[in-house]
Design a protein around this motif. Structure first.
Motif, mmCIF file in Angstrom:
data_model
loop_
_atom_site.group_PDB
_atom_site.id
_atom_site.type_symbol
_atom_site.label_atom_id
_atom_site.label_comp_id
_atom_site.label_asym_id
_atom_site.label_seq_id
_atom_site.Cartn_x
_atom_site.Cartn_y
_atom_site.Cartn_z
ATOM 1 N N PHE A 30 0.839 -1.198 0.000
ATOM 2 C CA PHE A 30 0.000 0.000 0.000
ATOM 3 C C PHE A 30 0.875 1.250 0.000
ATOM 4 O O PHE A 30 0.630 2.204 -0.751
ATOM 5 N N GLU A 33 2.569 1.704 -3.432
ATOM 6 C CA GLU A 33 1.678 2.001 -4.551
ATOM 7 C C GLU A 33 0.900 3.308 -4.364
ATOM 8 O O GLU A 33 0.747 4.088 -5.309
ATOM 9 N N LYS A 34 0.437 3.557 -3.147
ATOM 10 C CA LYS A 34 -0.487 4.675 -2.913
ATOM 11 C C LYS A 34 0.179 5.912 -2.313
ATOM 12 O O LYS A 34 -0.325 7.026 -2.492
ATOM 13 N N LEU A 53 -6.794 10.334 2.523
ATOM 14 C CA LEU A 53 -5.922 9.276 3.038
ATOM 15 C C LEU A 53 -6.588 8.519 4.178
ATOM 16 O O LEU A 53 -6.424 7.301 4.301
ATOM 17 N N GLU A 56 -8.761 5.744 2.922
ATOM 18 C CA GLU A 56 -7.980 4.635 2.371
ATOM 19 C C GLU A 56 -7.307 3.840 3.485
ATOM 20 O O GLU A 56 -7.272 2.606 3.461
#
Length: 394
Positions: A30, A33-34, A53, A56
């Motif tokens: 995570f 990628e994010k 954020l 997520e």
């Protein structure tokens, strides 16, 4: 002979089980990628898209992941520590964002709140739908919270809060603040008490602190309380005195024991990769003895720090950890991590001061981590008191 990675050198994965490894790898993926593609920009712009954020991270399940019930995963302290390490490998501000939410604001409500407070706030906070902050530090009282000047006085059936808190992560974006205040002993209260304060309460404001050179990808605020009127139900019923806030701080400090190592690991992996690609006098920088001695020494301190963190994690899961042991971890691992970041910067040379690489960003962030949740000096004195039996704080 091919190179081995730092985790391979120390056989780190032999120390964790399959479930812990799976969650660690999920958080790492995570982050890569994010978060990682954007974090240098957030740092440069001194901006964090906290609301987006939060949702997520709520779906990821890291908010209050070590707490039981109310939408929290109820995972082990060791698993939570490994998640903190992966978040801070991206940026200390991101680990702090999660830590303040879960280990300070949520933990305070979970440990000391009423059933109504828990039901109202914890499920939304676990999901990232509501954000929390923790108001203890004041402009003139950091290491000595007992001197706080924020006061809560009785007015009929209500409490009225006045005062200010400083250096509060998430303050400007929080929906709820856990605020610690000195109460009026003459009216039956006992010393310092915690209050659950919705941030839309009249008289509450949270101006953001700007011009920071550290933790720029993090929201840092002042809390100002001017005749903030709260009902009796706002008080945390489960604790009185400094035991409440200090126990919360121990939760957050524990996450730093692991988290700081993530920043150090990211710096060291960056420096090793850079030194392998960089040619100096027609030879890879990593082929020089002085570079290898730096790398070897840094890897050794990183490995020792991880072994200490894992030992403390297992002790915490067994219910046997003491505050001075958390101080051991926080003192050592942050102190060594910042030294690793600074040394890695020397390997990268001038490139080490740009945001193209994460090293200077980690080094700047660790300057804050070194002094928040207890300065190095305070942790030294905590350890000294434990070993000698003498209190040197005063």
């Amino acid at each position: 002979m091919s190179a081995v990675s730092i985790p391979e050198l120390f056989a780190f994965d032999d120390l964790i089980d399959d479930d812990e490894r799976e969650i660690r790898d999920t958080v790492r993926a995570f982050g890569n990628e994010k978060l990682r593609p954007h974090v240098a920009g957030w740092f440069e712009e001194a901006h964090l898209p906290a609301r987006d954020l939060a949702l997520e991270l709520g779906r990821l399940g890291v908010f209050g992941m070590h707490l039981e019930g109310y939408g929290c995963a109820g995972l082990s302290a060791t698993t939570y520590g490994l998640a903190c390490m992966e978040l801070e490998a991206v940026d200390s501000g991101l680990r702090s964002f999660v830590s303040v939410q879960g280990s300070l604001a949520m933990f305070a409500i979970h440990a000391f709140g009423s059933d109504a407070q828990k039901d109202e706030w914890l499920p939304r906070m676990a999901a990232g739908e509501a954000l929390g902050c923790f108001g203890l530090t004041e402009p003139d009282f950091g290491s000595n919270p007992a001197g706080m000047r924020t006061v809560a006085k009785r007015d009929g059936d209500d409490w009225v809060l006045n005062g200010a808190k400083m250096w509060i992560t998430n303050g400007s974006v929080a929906d709820v603040a856990v605020v610690w205040a000195r109460t009026d002993l003459a009216e039956g209260a006992r010393g310092i008490r915690g209050f659950v304060v919705p941030t839309d309460t009249p008289g509450f404001s949270a101006p953001e602190i700007t011009h920071k050179m550290s933790l720029r990808a993090s929201v840092t605020s002042e809390l100002v309380l001017t005749d903030v009127r709260l009902p009796e139900s706002a008080i945390l019923p489960g604790v009185e005195g400094l035991k409440g806030p200090l126990s919360c701080l121990n939760e957050a400090r524990y996450g730093i024991v692991f988290g700081a190592l993530g920043a150090a690991r990211d710096c060291l992996e960056t420096a090793i990769d850079y030194a392998g690609d960089r040619e100096v006098f027609d030879k890879a920088l990593s082929g020089y003895q002085i570079t290898q001695t730096k790398i070897a020494d840094m890897a050794l301190e990183l490995g020792k720090g991880f072994l200490l963190a894992m030992h403390l994690g297992r002790r915490k899961d067994a219910g046997g950890i003491r505050p001075e042991q958390i101080s051991l971890g926080k003192l050592n691992n942050v102190r060594e991590s910042i030294e690793i970041a600074r040394t890695c910067r020397t390997i990268l040379g001038a490139n080490g001061i740009t945001l193209e690489y994460p090293v200077i960003r980690h080094a700047n962030n660790l300057e804050s981590v070194l002094t928040y949740e207890g300065t190095s000096e305070m942790h030294q004195l905590t350890i000294g008191k434990a070993l000698t039996g003498h209190d040197a704080f005063r």
